[in-house]
Design an enzyme around this catalytic site. Structure first.
Site: not given
Length: 362
Positions: A223, A251-253, A274-277
């Protein structure tokens, strides 16, 4: 004697008038200078977090990342220095990174399972807490501009897919063919991940893929983000992403979810994540940091650390955030191996970092 008294009174009036005038703001409405100087301005950015290690990074690639981070910092800071609002600064910085294939946003967006580039973005104004977000768009050159238009040119906060693209076109934003976003390195990354799903790779094969392609392990991350405080003490946050490599089903984070990946409030701070949404959504990370500051009085650094280094870790969520408050205090914690990040508080002096052992001087 009477004339001298009148002249003395006139001098006193002039001195009082001069003292009062010095307390007024100038044409840019700068805050009254304190004992420590004027209202500080600052910009902080990130370019994604993940398995970023020196052994996986060539000197040439590291140099390219640091140069692009510096370019984004200098461009955004120039806006702040000229008296532009924090909103303008974060958008300018984001656009520099969206236009670079180095980052998972805009030009460098990763591919979905179907071989498409679907992008999400969000922006928020800390002064009004107005916000705008878009998700699943494929034709807007700079997704962050679409999020901004949702905020300022519509009564809504969140638009998705074809509707968001139609709205962006009506706002006369730069519309491009989806092929504009295609990056061969990202496409090869998708193919390798799809192949990996079809076979059971042994440990040595996985290690080989990591060394050849440092993005393999980070298919759930990536991101770009920016937070800033301007000369009026207003904060803003903006975030943009291509999402998760090989994602399915629309899919949306966390990025376009206000309060999860993006949040700004003058009373507390501005945050971009930022990361694993999925973990950032479940923890409402950006708002959680602001809430800790609001209700406990903790500093921005302590609040950000509590969420990123404790709450997320306990849930096995990986990633990081950048944050800034109205006084120019910043935080950049992350619990992954690395995070592309940087800040600038003075013209011509951008500071960039990548690895977890670099001294940030905060």
């Amino acid at each position: 004697m009477k004339r001298l008294k009148v002249q003395g009174l006139f001098v006193i009036i002039l001195l009082l008038w001069s003292a009062c005038s010095e307390k007024k703001t100038d044409g840019h409405k700068k805050p009254i200078a304190s004992a420590t100087g004027e209202q500080p301005i600052a910009l902080v950015i990130h370019g994604g977090a993940g398995t970023i290690r020196r052994e996986n990074m060539s000197p040439e690639r590291e140099k390219a990342y640091r140069e692009k981070l510096s370019e984004a910092l200098n461009a955004g800071y120039a806006e702040l220095e000229s008296g532009k609002p924090a909103l303008q600064a974060v958008m300018t910085a984001i656009k520099v990174m969206e236009d670079s294939p180095l980052f998972n946003a805009g030009k460098g967006a990763v591919f979905t399972h179907d071989g498409k580039n679907e992008m999400d973005a969000a922006i928020m104004d800390g002064k009004t807490r107005n916000a705008g977000a878009v998700a699943g768009i494929t034709t807007v050159k700079n997704p962050i501009t679409a999020a901004y238009e949702v905020m300022v040119s519509s009564p809504h906060v969140f638009m998705v897919g074809k509707g968001a693209e139609q709205f962006a076109a009506e706002q006369h934003l730069d519309i491009v063919d989806p092929e504009y976003f295609r990056d061969e390195r990202r496409y090869k990354q998708l193919m390798r991940i799809i192949d990996a799903e079809k076979t059971q790779l042994d440990h040595s094969s996985l290690r080989e893929m990591e060394l050849e392609d440092p993005y393999f392990n980070d298919r759930k991350y990536g991101t770009v983000g920016a937070v800033a405080v301007d000369e009026d003490g207003n904060v803003a946050a903006a975030t943009s992403t291509g999402g998760m490599t090989n994602k399915r089903y629309g899919r949306v984070g966390d990025v376009p979810v206000i309060g999860a990946g993006t949040y700004a409030d003058n009373a507390t701070c501005a945050v971009s994540a930022t990361g694993h949404g999925e973990f950032f959504i479940r923890n409402v990370v950006a708002h959680e940091i602001a809430s800790i500051m609001r209700y406990t009085g903790k500093t921005i650094s302590d609040a950000a650390d509590e969420v990123v280094m404790k709450q997320l870790v306990e849930m096995e969520g990986s990633g990081g955030v950048i944050a800034v408050d109205k006084n120019g205090n910043i935080a950049m914690p992350f619990n992954s191996a690395g995070m592309y990040r940087g800040y600038i508080k003075e013209k011509g002096k951008p500071h960039t970092f990548i690895y977890d052992d670099e001294n940030e001087g905060l």
